[in-house]
Design a protein around this motif. Structure first.
Motif, short mmCIF file in Angstrom:
data_model
loop_
_atom_site.label_atom_id
_atom_site.label_comp_id
_atom_site.label_asym_id
_atom_site.label_seq_id
_atom_site.Cartn_x
_atom_site.Cartn_y
_atom_site.Cartn_z
N LYS A 133 0.97 -1.05 -0.25
CA LYS A 133 -0.45 0.04 -0.24
C LYS A 133 1.16 1.32 -0.35
O LYS A 133 0.41 1.98 -0.78
CB LYS A 133 -0.43 0.03 0.79
CG LYS A 133 -1.22 1.45 1.16
CD LYS A 133 -2.65 1.26 2.03
CE LYS A 133 -3.74 2.56 2.91
NZ LYS A 133 -4.40 2.71 4.09
N LEU A 134 1.93 1.45 0.57
CA LEU A 134 2.76 2.13 0.83
C LEU A 134 3.82 2.51 -0.29
O LEU A 134 3.90 3.68 -0.90
CB LEU A 134 3.79 1.65 2.09
CG LEU A 134 3.29 2.66 3.61
CD1 LEU A 134 4.55 1.78 4.70
CD2 LEU A 134 2.86 3.90 3.67
N LEU A 135 3.68 1.49 -0.95
CA LEU A 135 4.57 1.23 -2.47
C LEU A 135 3.74 1.97 -2.89
O LEU A 135 4.34 2.60 -4.25
CB LEU A 135 5.82 0.27 -2.71
CG LEU A 135 6.33 0.18 -1.79
CD1 LEU A 135 6.50 -1.22 -2.01
CD2 LEU A 135 7.76 0.89 -1.72
N ILE A 136 2.77 1.63 -3.06
CA ILE A 136 1.48 1.69 -4.33
C ILE A 136 1.17 3.34 -4.02
O ILE A 136 0.91 3.90 -5.66
CB ILE A 136 0.31 0.81 -4.17
CG1 ILE A 136 0.73 -0.66 -5.58
CG2 ILE A 136 -0.51 1.67 -5.85
CD1 ILE A 136 -0.29 -1.74 -5.23
N GLU A 137 0.54 3.56 -3.18
CA GLU A 137 0.78 5.18 -3.12
C GLU A 137 1.19 6.39 -2.86
O GLU A 137 0.96 7.64 -3.19
CB GLU A 137 -0.63 5.11 -1.43
CG GLU A 137 -1.94 4.42 -1.99
CD GLU A 137 -2.13 4.25 -0.28
OE1 GLU A 137 -2.03 4.75 0.67
OE2 GLU A 137 -3.75 4.08 -0.62
N GLY A 190 8.62 -6.17 -5.00
CA GLY A 190 10.28 -6.40 -5.09
C GLY A 190 10.13 -5.66 -6.06
O GLY A 190 11.05 -4.65 -6.61
N VAL A 191 9.34 -5.43 -7.52
CA VAL A 191 9.30 -5.36 -9.00
C VAL A 191 8.32 -3.57 -9.06
O VAL A 191 9.21 -2.68 -9.33
CB VAL A 191 7.89 -6.50 -9.42
CG1 VAL A 191 7.21 -5.38 -10.85
CG2 VAL A 191 7.83 -7.68 -10.21
N ILE A 192 7.95 -3.43 -8.00
CA ILE A 192 7.19 -1.92 -7.62
C ILE A 192 8.65 -1.55 -7.41
O ILE A 192 8.78 -0.23 -7.78
CB ILE A 192 5.95 -1.88 -6.42
CG1 ILE A 192 4.98 -2.42 -7.05
CG2 ILE A 192 6.02 -0.22 -6.06
CD1 ILE A 192 3.87 -2.49 -5.94
N ILE A 193 9.75 -2.25 -5.92
CA ILE A 193 10.33 -1.18 -5.77
C ILE A 193 11.81 -0.90 -7.10
O ILE A 193 12.33 0.14 -6.98
CB ILE A 193 11.01 -1.95 -4.73
CG1 ILE A 193 10.69 -1.51 -3.57
CG2 ILE A 193 12.41 -1.17 -4.53
CD1 ILE A 193 10.94 -2.72 -2.01
N GLN A 194 12.06 -1.83 -7.80
CA GLN A 194 12.93 -2.06 -8.85
C GLN A 194 12.12 -0.95 -10.05
O GLN A 194 12.86 -0.64 -10.47
CB GLN A 194 12.42 -3.49 -9.73
CG GLN A 194 13.80 -3.28 -10.28
CD GLN A 194 15.23 -3.52 -9.75
OE1 GLN A 194 15.66 -3.65 -8.56
NE2 GLN A 194 15.85 -2.46 -10.89
#
Length: 144
Positions: free
Chosen positions: A27-31, A100-104
């Motif tokens: 949620k933190l990564l997406i938002e 991990g994909v979101i972070i990358q």
């Protein structure tokens, strides 16, 4: 066998906690909000994974002690519990991989932005002979 069942219960509880942590991380990564909380989330996740590893080592030791191996077909209750744990770990692995994909992707976008800004701050400079100058020129002006 009761001790093995208790260990599996603890593993299940920890996996539920891990699920909440991974979902919060996602949620933190997406938002892209409250990214300062990511470090805390990552620390919690790491600590929980260490504890899960220790519990799994205990499970393996107890399995050997009782001469019973996964998928624990000898005990229907434990077998059902084990199936639930394995299904949960597959789901959590997928969520973690997605995170991990979101972070990358974020790192790639950030690197592209940095590269673009570097180009903007390092414009090509040509000499009076028409060749591109490779030396860095200071932006300070000389007083005449």
């Amino acid at each position: 066998m009761i001790e093995l069942n208790d260990t599996l219960n603890k593993i299940t509880e920890m996996l539920q906690t891990l699920s909440g942590i991974l979902q919060t991380e996602q949620k933190l990564l997406i938002e892209n909000s409250l990214t300062n909380q990511l470090n805390e989330i990552i620390n919690k996740k790491s600590q929980l994974l260490i504890e899960l590893k220790l519990l799994d080592e205990k499970r393996i030791k107890l399995s050997k002690q009782f001469n019973i191996q996964p998928p624990y077909e000898e005990s229907p209750t434990i077998a059902e519990h084990w199936l639930s744990i394995t299904n949960t770990t597959v789901l959590l692995s997928k969520i973690n991989r997605d995170n991990g994909v979101i972070i990358q992707n974020r790192m790639n976008i950030t690197q592209q932005s940095i590269n673009y800004l570097k180009k903007m701050n390092s414009p090509a400079v040509y000499t009076n002979h028409g060749y591109q100058q490779t030396d860095v020129i200071s932006s300070k002006r000389a007083k005449v």
